[in-house]
Design a protein around this motif. Structure first.
Motif, mmCIF file in Angstrom:
data_model
loop_
_atom_site.group_PDB
_atom_site.id
_atom_site.type_symbol
_atom_site.label_atom_id
_atom_site.label_comp_id
_atom_site.label_asym_id
_atom_site.label_seq_id
_atom_site.Cartn_x
_atom_site.Cartn_y
_atom_site.Cartn_z
ATOM 1 N N UNK A 86 0.822 -1.208 0.000
ATOM 2 C CA UNK A 86 0.000 0.000 0.000
ATOM 3 C C UNK A 86 0.863 1.267 0.000
ATOM 4 N N UNK A 87 1.960 1.230 0.793
ATOM 5 C CA UNK A 87 2.839 2.407 0.865
ATOM 6 C C UNK A 87 3.510 2.663 -0.484
ATOM 7 N N UNK A 88 3.991 1.612 -1.118
ATOM 8 C CA UNK A 88 4.657 1.770 -2.418
ATOM 9 C C UNK A 88 3.655 2.131 -3.510
ATOM 10 N N UNK A 89 2.432 1.569 -3.406
ATOM 11 C CA UNK A 89 1.397 1.929 -4.380
ATOM 12 C C UNK A 89 1.075 3.418 -4.296
ATOM 13 N N UNK A 90 1.122 3.959 -3.076
ATOM 14 C CA UNK A 90 0.921 5.414 -2.908
ATOM 15 C C UNK A 90 2.081 6.194 -3.541
ATOM 16 N N UNK A 91 3.314 5.644 -3.425
ATOM 17 C CA UNK A 91 4.495 6.345 -3.939
ATOM 18 C C UNK A 91 4.531 6.412 -5.461
ATOM 19 N N UNK A 92 3.865 5.481 -6.138
ATOM 20 C CA UNK A 92 3.908 5.470 -7.606
ATOM 21 C C UNK A 92 3.338 6.766 -8.177
ATOM 22 N N UNK A 136 9.057 6.504 -9.458
ATOM 23 C CA UNK A 136 7.704 5.949 -9.541
ATOM 24 C C UNK A 136 7.742 4.559 -10.149
ATOM 25 N N UNK A 137 8.606 4.379 -11.171
ATOM 26 C CA UNK A 137 8.743 3.065 -11.805
ATOM 27 C C UNK A 137 9.342 2.048 -10.833
ATOM 28 N N UNK A 138 10.368 2.487 -10.084
ATOM 29 C CA UNK A 138 10.976 1.595 -9.072
ATOM 30 C C UNK A 138 9.937 1.184 -8.027
ATOM 31 N N UNK A 139 9.096 2.139 -7.618
ATOM 32 C CA UNK A 139 8.043 1.834 -6.639
ATOM 33 C C UNK A 139 7.049 0.832 -7.199
ATOM 34 N N UNK A 140 6.724 0.962 -8.497
ATOM 35 C CA UNK A 140 5.801 0.017 -9.123
ATOM 36 C C UNK A 140 6.406 -1.380 -9.178
ATOM 37 N N UNK A 178 6.842 -7.290 -3.938
ATOM 38 C CA UNK A 178 6.293 -7.598 -2.606
ATOM 39 C C UNK A 178 4.985 -8.385 -2.712
ATOM 40 N N UNK A 179 4.219 -8.154 -3.751
ATOM 41 C CA UNK A 179 3.011 -8.959 -3.970
ATOM 42 C C UNK A 179 3.373 -10.414 -4.226
ATOM 43 N N UNK A 234 16.886 -4.305 0.258
ATOM 44 C CA UNK A 234 18.132 -3.540 0.223
ATOM 45 C C UNK A 234 18.504 -3.122 -1.199
ATOM 46 N N UNK A 235 18.244 -4.008 -2.154
ATOM 47 C CA UNK A 235 18.537 -3.663 -3.546
ATOM 48 C C UNK A 235 17.677 -2.478 -3.993
ATOM 49 N N UNK A 236 16.402 -2.512 -3.642
ATOM 50 C CA UNK A 236 15.496 -1.424 -4.025
ATOM 51 C C UNK A 236 15.908 -0.112 -3.378
#
Length: 441
Positions: free
Chosen positions: A34-40, A52-56, A62-63, A87-89
């Motif tokens: 949910x947090x990363x979906x908000x960041x996109x 935004x692409x990295x967050x997607x 994570x899914x 850590x990579x992300x």
């Protein structure tokens, strides 16, 4: 609220199927998604399309990790993939999101917190070292080769929005993580407390059962002792009499005297056997109590008349001062046995020419049945053990032999009917037995 709790339990997994660490991991995956979906959309609108692409991509990863743990139940390898991927992300986020000018350092702190919540204890220190090493290395690269970490913000406002947003996300994730941990800690604490209480109760039950077994063994030994001692003597007398009759010619007067003594012994033996059988049956099979409203006339009139005739044989007067229509709650057969035993005892320990009175008093919601004699009385030492198997058998004023079970039966049968029994007996001044029965009114 209940629906939300059920939904959350379904998402994170039932406690019976998943460990606490696994359930925490599932909850972290959901929160991270949910947090990363908000960041996109947020990063896209502030001019950071690459972030935004990295967050997607992170949302997809994570899914997948959540599905792999929750559905495929591949826990250990998924935890490691989670730590490595996180850590990579964050390394990519550091490089493409302005390095120390962006929120990545705060997010890296959050990353190690989440990793520590899910990885095995043996892996926690290595992951802390890896996290610190990565941060130090990234800071060194930015310090030494600043051109490798470009400033990707379009303007000053977008940077402050991003840092503020990142901080808010970190605080929210920490809040839900700590809340979830605390809730599970409290749950585990309550469960442990309930288990400890349950174990303590079971220990008490075991101790009580052991005490009960000791009591039963003691009573069994006492019963065997009674049978061996108190029944052997009268049976030996019967045997001696029969041998005497067989071997010798007795005069008429001698025969009558021996027969009279033998009749007393036989009656006493039958009485003892009856009490033994009643008590033994009650101990082995239990007692079926049939309580109901009965009048004293229905329950005790015939018993008192029978005991009056037995008392006359010893020149004892049995006086009854009773309102026979008083109603009580009792099992008629049990009450007859109790009163019959008490009056028999009174007859046994009252001398020739003595007097026994049987009275009934209505006191509150109870009816007191009182048996009073002017016999030899009972010492205070013997009164303490009177209603137990520890009571010693004694001889009456005509050498009538007791078995020591009569008063125990009286106590048990009275209490089974919801009544009480007690005694008052100054030694040498007679004895008074009280039986209190509920009247139900």
């Amino acid at each position: 609220m209940r629906y939300i709790n059920k939904l959350w339990i379904h998402i994170t997994g039932p406690t019976a199927e998943f460990s606490l660490e696994t359930r925490i991991f599932h909850s972290l995956c959901v929160i991270a998604i949910f947090a990363l979906a908000y960041n996109v959309p947020f990063n896209y609108f502030i001019g950071l399309p690459l972030i935004a692409l990295i967050s997607l991509v992170a949302v997809i990863i994570f899914s997948f990790l959540y599905y792999r743990s929750r559905r495929q139940r591949k826990f250990n390898s998924t935890f490691i993939m989670f730590a490595v991927t996180g850590h990579v992300l964050f390394i990519a986020n550091f490089i493409y999101n302005s390095g120390t000018y962006g929120p990545t350092d705060v997010l890296m702190g959050l990353s190690i917190l989440l990793v520590l919540c899910v990885v095995p204890k043996s892996q926690q220190k290595p992951w802390v070292a890896v996290n610190i090493l990565i941060i130090c290395l990234l800071h060194y690269i930015e310090y030494s080769w600043p051109q490798l970490i470009p400033d990707t913000y379009m303007n000053k406002e977008s940077r402050y929005f991003d840092i503020t947003s990142g901080y808010i996300v970190v605080v929210i994730v920490i809040y839900y993580t700590v809340t979830y941990l605390r809730r599970n800690y409290d749950h585990e604490k309550r469960s442990a407390s309930d288990k400890a209480t349950s174990i303590e109760q079971k220990n008490h039950q075991i101790v009580d059962q052991n005490h009960e077994l000791e009591r039963v063994n003691t009573e069994r030994n006492k019963l065997m002792s009674i049978i061996a001692h108190d029944l052997r003597s009268p049976l030996s007398n019967i045997q001696n009499y029969l041998e005497m009759v067989t071997e010798y010619e007795l005069e008429t007067d001698e025969r009558r005297m021996v027969e009279g003594d033998l009749l007393k012994v036989t009656r006493s033996t039958i009485d003892m056997l009856g009490k033994l059988l009643i008590w033994s049956k009650a101990q082995m099979d239990g007692v079926n109590v049939k309580l109901g409203y009965v009048t004293l006339r229905q329950s005790l009139f015939n018993t008192i008349e029978l005991e009056r005739s037995i008392a006359l044989k010893k020149d004892i007067t049995l006086i009854s001062e009773i309102d026979w229509e008083v109603k009580i709650v009792a099992d008629s057969d049990m009450l007859q046995l109790v009163i019959r035993n008490l009056i028999n005892n009174a007859i046994k320990f009252t001398p020739h020419g003595g007097q026994i009175s049987f009275k009934a008093k209505h006191i509150g919601r109870e009816c007191w049945l009182i048996i009073r004699d002017n016999g030899i009385g009972i010492s205070s030492e013997k009164q303490a053990e009177l209603f137990s198997l520890r009571a010693a058998s004694t001889f009456g004023t005509d050498n009538e032999k007791g078995v020591g079970l009569g008063l125990l039966l009286c106590k048990e049968f009275t209490e089974l009917q919801g009544g009480r029994i007690w005694v008052e007996s100054p030694e040498g001044e007679g004895t008074v037995f009280y039986v209190s029965m509920p009247t139900g009114s």
